[in-house]
Design a protein around this motif. Structure first.
Motif, PDB file in Angstrom:
ATOM      1  N   ARG A 119       0.831  -1.197   0.000  1.00 36.37           N
ATOM      2  CA  ARG A 119       0.000   0.000   0.000  1.00 36.37           C
ATOM      3  C   ARG A 119       0.876   1.262   0.000  1.00 36.37           C
ATOM      4  O   ARG A 119       0.632   2.213  -0.737  1.00 36.37           O
ATOM      5  CB  ARG A 119      -0.886  -0.030   1.246  1.00 36.37           C
ATOM      6  N   ALA A 120       1.924   1.227   0.821  1.00 39.26           N
ATOM      7  CA  ALA A 120       2.844   2.366   0.888  1.00 39.26           C
ATOM      8  C   ALA A 120       3.527   2.569  -0.458  1.00 39.26           C
ATOM      9  O   ALA A 120       3.700   3.700  -0.919  1.00 39.26           O
ATOM     10  CB  ALA A 120       3.883   2.134   1.985  1.00 39.26           C
ATOM     11  N   GLN A 121       3.893   1.460  -1.099  1.00 44.44           N
ATOM     12  CA  GLN A 121       4.535   1.552  -2.412  1.00 44.44           C
ATOM     13  C   GLN A 121       3.621   2.250  -3.410  1.00 44.44           C
ATOM     14  O   GLN A 121       4.053   3.134  -4.153  1.00 44.44           O
ATOM     15  CB  GLN A 121       4.894   0.147  -2.918  1.00 44.44           C
ATOM     16  N   ARG A 122       2.327   1.870  -3.405  1.00 42.57           N
ATOM     17  CA  ARG A 122       1.383   2.503  -4.337  1.00 42.57           C
ATOM     18  C   ARG A 122       1.299   4.003  -4.071  1.00 42.57           C
ATOM     19  O   ARG A 122       1.286   4.812  -4.987  1.00 42.57           O
ATOM     20  CB  ARG A 122      -0.015   1.876  -4.197  1.00 42.57           C
ATOM     21  N   PHE A 123       1.253   4.390  -2.776  1.00 45.99           N
ATOM     22  CA  PHE A 123       1.160   5.815  -2.458  1.00 45.99           C
ATOM     23  C   PHE A 123       2.424   6.551  -2.905  1.00 45.99           C
ATOM     24  O   PHE A 123       2.351   7.604  -3.529  1.00 45.99           O
ATOM     25  CB  PHE A 123       0.927   6.020  -0.953  1.00 45.99           C
ATOM     26  N   ALA A 147      12.218   0.884  -3.140  1.00 45.10           N
ATOM     27  CA  ALA A 147      12.866   2.171  -3.412  1.00 45.10           C
ATOM     28  C   ALA A 147      13.609   2.140  -4.734  1.00 45.10           C
ATOM     29  O   ALA A 147      13.634   3.125  -5.472  1.00 45.10           O
ATOM     30  CB  ALA A 147      13.826   2.519  -2.279  1.00 45.10           C
ATOM     31  N   LEU A 150      11.170   2.835  -7.547  1.00 45.65           N
ATOM     32  CA  LEU A 150      10.404   4.089  -7.578  1.00 45.65           C
ATOM     33  C   LEU A 150      11.165   5.179  -8.316  1.00 45.65           C
ATOM     34  O   LEU A 150      12.370   5.309  -8.158  1.00 45.65           O
ATOM     35  CB  LEU A 150      10.121   4.578  -6.153  1.00 45.65           C
TER      36      LEU A 150
END
Lengths: 343, 343
Positions: A119-123, A147, A150
């Motif tokens: 979820r954090a990755q999507r955000f 990371a 991204l």
């Protein structure tokens, strides 16, 4: 004032400008948070946007400026730990202060489970922040792999596990600190220096233990006898100290790899009737301002400057955002011994 | 694989798809976090995006789905308070849990100064979150005015000061709780029930005080004599209790408007040689699971269910986001007395 003419259609910036009684250019400046707009015009445009239910077109704004002026601060830890360990509140407060000074919004994210990480990755991939500071110390954390994928500046606090390829990070000299604490105790003439260690799945803990080993020269058997995992908690520190006293009653010094564990060790030593520093000298790690000066006796400790670490991380992440050169991709900040009455 | 053909130009989604060896549609699905993509394709596309330095076009994504699957949780408090008062960690942990269950990313923001508020407003207006839960209890907070202008679902925790026009909120029945605590003490036959109050700039505190007044029927002079502000801190609670004992030594009961202040009041009563509950009966407010059952003696307290409040706030904000009807714009959750040995 009348409702917008094209009923049912989504209101446009022109509708907003008309309702606010300003030009489209002024409405656009308000939307893009330009400072060159009067407070009155700002209020009028904001009210008009609200009244019309205007949804700003992110596309247009992103073309004007890709910056969000927000920086994520991500902790990969179970939530209780964030509130029980004062090291985290210190990092968060330092981050809030330093980002406010850089006029950036701190956006705090607590992630723990694999679902949290996804979820954090999507955000983070969604363009909502200009960069991220990530504290992901545990083996099995996926955030360093995330990371690397991204298109976002990410700076780690401490070394994550696995390959460091492509990663930016600011670490503390944990091994040097562990060595300095242990060498200090040996230098006082102590013969048997034990260590209450942090969890084996955190590199800060294995680094501090490596420093103890380098200074004591202990082999595997002696290391197994003289070290015990206190899990970076006060209760764990007390438990580990009790265990060490049972296993090696001749110990006359202890290096505890965090101040919180050192407090637990002091509790256990008191219960066992050992005087500090007369019978057992103690050194902690953190030199946390809310802990080390206030223990009984006050705690000698290895100072790691959390505020300084966060400032360095923010400088790197903002430099990356702004396309400026960074001094070093990987920084290791010095740690120093602060002597108090416990040693 | 060769570098993209149009050298120097910004890489396009076509470039990413070509490098990843997938179709443009697949690359687009990865970009939009669609679940209908294999893990291998996902990894290939993410790696290609990273290698090419591809910047996703927020515009295109926003047209596909306006949702960010993130919800802001905003506290308008000085940072130290967030970490020193366990009520806040309880709200944050409840928010993290409940939002994770709703598969939404919690984005935590600490705001305090007017500059912080302006910065938070810009972030909230920027389309980075689907909604916000806001705790802004202090007089002078601008966040309710901000919320009214935002085209974003916002639900307040507790009543903010000023007009409630257009605001959604979930409050606890603070006045009812204050009345119940005081009525309980009077029902035990206590004659002089004092109150350690919260800060006068927070409505939760003035509501709890109003409950005490309703139950005691005290006039202004008696209220001034029998109430003292403890600032919602442990130290403040001790100070206020000491003050009340000096001013009204005949008091035989105290309603403390938070558990943290009740702990301070117990400290002060112990120092003054007053037995609890024999000489002075004490009731707190919060029924915090980490505090009330663990004081000496265990603390009677008014239970406000922080987890339930946060769940209701999240339900409202997600309903607003999804265009679903909300049960009520303003909810007031019941508070109940939990009796323990202190009364």
């Amino acid at each position: 004032m009348a409702v917008p003419s094209r009923q049912g259609a989504r209101p446009t910036l022109e509708d907003v400008a008309a309702r606010a009684g300003v030009s489209r250019a002024t409405a656009s400046r308000v939307l893009n948070s330009s400072p060159r707009v009067s407070a009155a015009a700002q209020d009028a445009v904001n009210s008009a946007m609200h009244d019309l239910g205007y949804q700003p077109n992110l596309a247009a704004r992103t073309l004007v400026t890709r910056r969000t002026d927000a920086v994520a601060v991500v902790f990969s830890e179970p939530e209780p730990k964030i509130f029980d360990d004062p090291h985290f509140s210190r990092l968060i407060r330092a981050g809030a202060r330093a980002l406010a000074e850089a006029n950036a919004q701190m956006v705090l994210m607590l992630v723990h489970s694999p679902e949290d990480q996804a979820r954090a990755q999507r955000f983070l991939a969604g363009g909502h922040v200009d960069g991220a500071l990530v504290f992901a110390p545990h083996q099995g954390d996926q955030l360093s792999a995330v990371a690397r994928k991204l298109a976002l500046p990410v700076v780690f606090g401490g070394r994550p596990w696995g390959s460091l390829r492509g990663l930016h990070l600011v670490d503390n000299d944990n091994e040097g600190g562990g060595r300095a604490a242990t060498a200090h105790l040996l230098g006082l003439g102590r013969r048997v220096v034990a260590s209450v260690t942090g969890p084996a799945d955190e590199l800060s803990a294995t680094d501090r233990l490596a420093g103890w080993r380098a200074a004591t020269g202990a082999d595997d058997a002696r290391t197994a006898r003289l070290t015990e995992n206190g899990g970076y908690t006060r209760e764990g520190g007390a438990r580990a100290m009790t265990e060490l006293l049972a296993r090696a009653p001749e110990l006359d010094a202890v290096f505890a790899a965090s101040d919180l564990m050192a407090v637990g060790a002091l509790d256990a030593l008191r219960r066992a009737g050992r005087r500090v520093p007369e019978d057992v000298a103690v050194v902690g790690f953190d030199d946390h301002p809310m802990i080390a000066p206030h223990t009984d006796p006050p705690l000698s400790s290895i100072r790691q400057d959390a505020e300084n670490q966060v400032r360095h991380m923010i400088r790197q992440v903002l430099s990356l955002r702004d396309g400026e050169p960074v001094r070093a991709k990987r920084e290791v900040l010095p740690t120093v011994l602060v002597r108090r009455a416990s040693s």
